[in-house]
Design an enzyme around this catalytic site. Structure first.
Site, mmCIF file in Angstrom:
data_model
loop_
_atom_site.group_PDB
_atom_site.id
_atom_site.type_symbol
_atom_site.label_atom_id
_atom_site.label_comp_id
_atom_site.label_asym_id
_atom_site.label_seq_id
_atom_site.Cartn_x
_atom_site.Cartn_y
_atom_site.Cartn_z
ATOM 1 N N MET A 56 -36.702 -35.009 -17.646
ATOM 2 C CA MET A 56 -36.170 -33.786 -17.447
ATOM 3 C C MET A 56 -36.247 -33.973 -15.217
ATOM 4 O O MET A 56 -36.703 -33.844 -14.520
ATOM 5 C CB MET A 56 -36.194 -32.370 -17.324
ATOM 6 C CG MET A 56 -36.243 -32.347 -18.884
ATOM 7 S SD MET A 56 -36.996 -30.690 -19.802
ATOM 8 C CE MET A 56 -38.795 -30.670 -19.553
ATOM 9 N N CYS A 65 -27.993 -40.360 -20.685
ATOM 10 C CA CYS A 65 -27.690 -39.163 -19.829
ATOM 11 C C CYS A 65 -26.470 -39.033 -20.019
ATOM 12 O O CYS A 65 -25.483 -39.671 -20.079
ATOM 13 C CB CYS A 65 -27.686 -39.246 -18.447
ATOM 14 S SG CYS A 65 -27.510 -38.468 -17.087
ATOM 15 N N ASN A 109 -37.375 -37.260 -30.582
ATOM 16 C CA ASN A 109 -37.306 -36.090 -29.487
ATOM 17 C C ASN A 109 -36.087 -35.503 -30.086
ATOM 18 O O ASN A 109 -35.381 -35.511 -30.690
ATOM 19 C CB ASN A 109 -37.182 -36.979 -28.148
ATOM 20 C CG ASN A 109 -36.141 -36.709 -27.223
ATOM 21 O OD1 ASN A 109 -35.198 -36.295 -27.188
ATOM 22 N ND2 ASN A 109 -36.811 -35.386 -27.289
ATOM 23 N N GLY A 125 -38.706 -31.702 -24.467
ATOM 24 C CA GLY A 125 -38.461 -31.251 -23.276
ATOM 25 C C GLY A 125 -38.327 -29.848 -23.593
ATOM 26 O O GLY A 125 -40.048 -29.179 -22.886
HETATM 27 C C1 LIG Z 1 -32.795 -30.532 -17.341
HETATM 28 C C2 LIG Z 1 -32.500 -31.397 -18.448
HETATM 29 C C3 LIG Z 1 -32.555 -32.867 -17.487
HETATM 30 C C4 LIG Z 1 -32.574 -33.317 -18.499
HETATM 31 N N1 LIG Z 1 -33.253 -34.866 -17.509
HETATM 32 C C5 LIG Z 1 -33.034 -36.448 -18.254
HETATM 33 C C6 LIG Z 1 -33.431 -37.192 -17.545
HETATM 34 O O1 LIG Z 1 -33.966 -37.843 -16.407
HETATM 35 N N2 LIG Z 1 -33.537 -38.395 -18.686
HETATM 36 C C7 LIG Z 1 -33.548 -38.467 -19.424
HETATM 37 O O2 LIG Z 1 -33.696 -39.617 -20.702
HETATM 38 N N3 LIG Z 1 -32.964 -37.493 -20.403
HETATM 39 C C8 LIG Z 1 -33.255 -35.993 -19.698
HETATM 40 N N4 LIG Z 1 -33.190 -35.107 -20.522
HETATM 41 C C9 LIG Z 1 -32.813 -35.463 -22.040
HETATM 42 C C10 LIG Z 1 -34.423 -34.558 -22.631
HETATM 43 O O3 LIG Z 1 -35.386 -36.119 -22.199
HETATM 44 C C11 LIG Z 1 -34.473 -34.714 -23.972
HETATM 45 O O4 LIG Z 1 -34.405 -35.576 -24.928
HETATM 46 C C12 LIG Z 1 -33.299 -33.204 -24.428
HETATM 47 O O5 LIG Z 1 -33.426 -32.266 -24.133
HETATM 48 C C13 LIG Z 1 -33.717 -33.444 -25.888
HETATM 49 O O6 LIG Z 1 -35.292 -32.705 -26.223
HETATM 50 P P1 LIG Z 1 -35.761 -31.283 -26.105
HETATM 51 O O7 LIG Z 1 -34.921 -30.455 -27.380
HETATM 52 O O8 LIG Z 1 -37.237 -30.934 -26.274
HETATM 53 O O9 LIG Z 1 -35.437 -30.590 -24.859
HETATM 54 C C14 LIG Z 1 -32.802 -33.666 -19.921
HETATM 55 C C15 LIG Z 1 -32.912 -32.991 -19.527
HETATM 56 C C16 LIG Z 1 -32.750 -31.383 -19.874
HETATM 57 C C17 LIG Z 1 -32.259 -30.443 -20.017
#
Ligand SMILES: Cc1cc2nc3c(=O)[nH]c(=O)nc-3n(C[C@H](O)[C@H](O)[C@H](O)COP(=O)(O)O)c2cc1C
Length: 299
Positions: free
Chosen positions: A10, A93, A193, A217
């Site tokens: 993240m 992204c 995920n 995440g």
């Molecule tokens: C604040 C934030 C920043 C994120 N930055 C990235 C990142 O740098 N690279 C990436 O692959 N995914 C990024 N994601 C996506 C997360 O890795 C993840 O795939 C997404 O939040 C879904 O998972 P979750 O439901 O467990 O949050 C980001 C998500 C959030 C909320």
């Protein structure tokens, strides 16, 4: 069943202090926040700092953002030389200015180009090459399975999938059946995920999809104790928060530390009775001492 639970990358959140706390609480393979491949190759100081990690973080995957195969390959080589255990390619992204450059989720739109990127990166490094994909660009182009098959053919060693499309952003529930389809389509390990907020959720995802590992995440924000899944006492949580704060102060310049302290302490305070009223005071505080003063009164 042992559960392989990992911290999701993240941006501006999963920096070294948070990753270390997650590891200390049982997180498996860590992943850095996204690192701009071109900026890294050009020697940008802030990007180099983002790309640094500590010995206790191994095993750690460093995640690259980019589109040009040669630039990505060179960045991957450098990260490998600096000790990365795996290189992960960001294919998820959704940010407009990133996809406008053909990076992140835009890589899902062009399977041929994605194949070239995989091949060039694979040839550049000896450590594992992994990718983090979405279900597809939008509902009409759900091509995660196609991309996963190409990746496997080109020697990609593991795949993480957050099955929402780029157009979905964070709306709706993550369609776990797409994770299952990718698991069925390839022989390499697949990490699922999306929307996992507890051990029960993680077990449900494994049962529903057959994924080899689960990445968390948002469920880890303000709750890095999620990885071990046991009940954590208030005292233990207090110790973890203090440890996280100390790592933030030690790792960042004072200005950046203040930003990180506010952000993470706001997450730790979520759900507490005084939290909504505390937020303004927390975010206007001008020193770590002032931030702690506000937080510990509510905690
Ligand atoms: C604040 C934030 C920043 C994120 N930055 C990235 C990142 O740098 N690279 C990436 O692959 N995914 C990024 N994601 C996506 C997360 O890795 C993840 O795939 C997404 O939040 C879904 O998972 P979750 O439901 O467990 O949050 C980001 C998500 C959030 C909320």
């Amino acid at each position: 069943m042992t559960l392989d639970l990992r911290l999701a990358p993240m941006a501006a959140v999963t920096n070294a202090p948070f990753r270390l706390v997650a590891r200390e609480r049982g997180a498996g393979l860590l992943t850095s926040e996204e690192i701009d491949a071109r900026a890294l190759v050009e020697g940008n100081a802030r990007t180099r700092e983002l790309a640094s990690h500590r010995p206790a973080e191994h095993p750690i995957a460093m995640q690259l953002l980019g589109a040009d195969p040669d630039v990505l390959a060179e960045a991957a080589r450098r990260l490998e030389a600096e000790g990365a255990d795996a290189i992960d390619l960001n294919m998820g992204c959704p940010v407009a200015k990133i996809v406008a450059k053909g990076q992140g989720a835009a890589l899902m739109r062009d399977p041929l180009a994605a194949g070239r990127v995989f091949r060039t990166m694979r040839n550049a490094i000896a450590v594992s090459l992994t990718i983090k994909i979405r279900g597809g660009w939008d509902a009409r182009t759900l091509n995660a399975v196609e991309i996963a098959r190409i990746a496997e053919r080109e020697g990609v060693n593991a795949i993480t999938i957050h099955p929402r499309t780029r157009s979905q952003q964070f709306s709706g529930l993550a369609p776990w059946e797409i994770i299952a389809a990718v698991v069925d389509a390839v022989g390499v390990p697949v990490t699922g995920n999306g929307d996992v907020r507890s051990h029960a959720d993680a077990r449900a995802m494994v049962a529903a999809t057959g994924c080899a590992a689960v990445m968390v995440g948002r469920g880890a924000l303000g709750a890095p104790w999620i990885f071990r899944g046991d009940d954590v006492s208030r005292d233990e949580k207090t110790r973890i928060i203090r440890r996280h704060c100390a790592l933030i102060e030690e790792h960042f310049t004072p200005r950046l530390a203040l930003v990180q302290l506010k952000k993470h302490l706001a997450w730790y305070s979520r759900g507490l009775p005084g939290a909504p009223r505390m937020r303004d005071a927390l975010f206007s505080a001008e020193s770590p001492a002032a931030v702690y003063d506000v937080f510990w009164r509510v905690w």
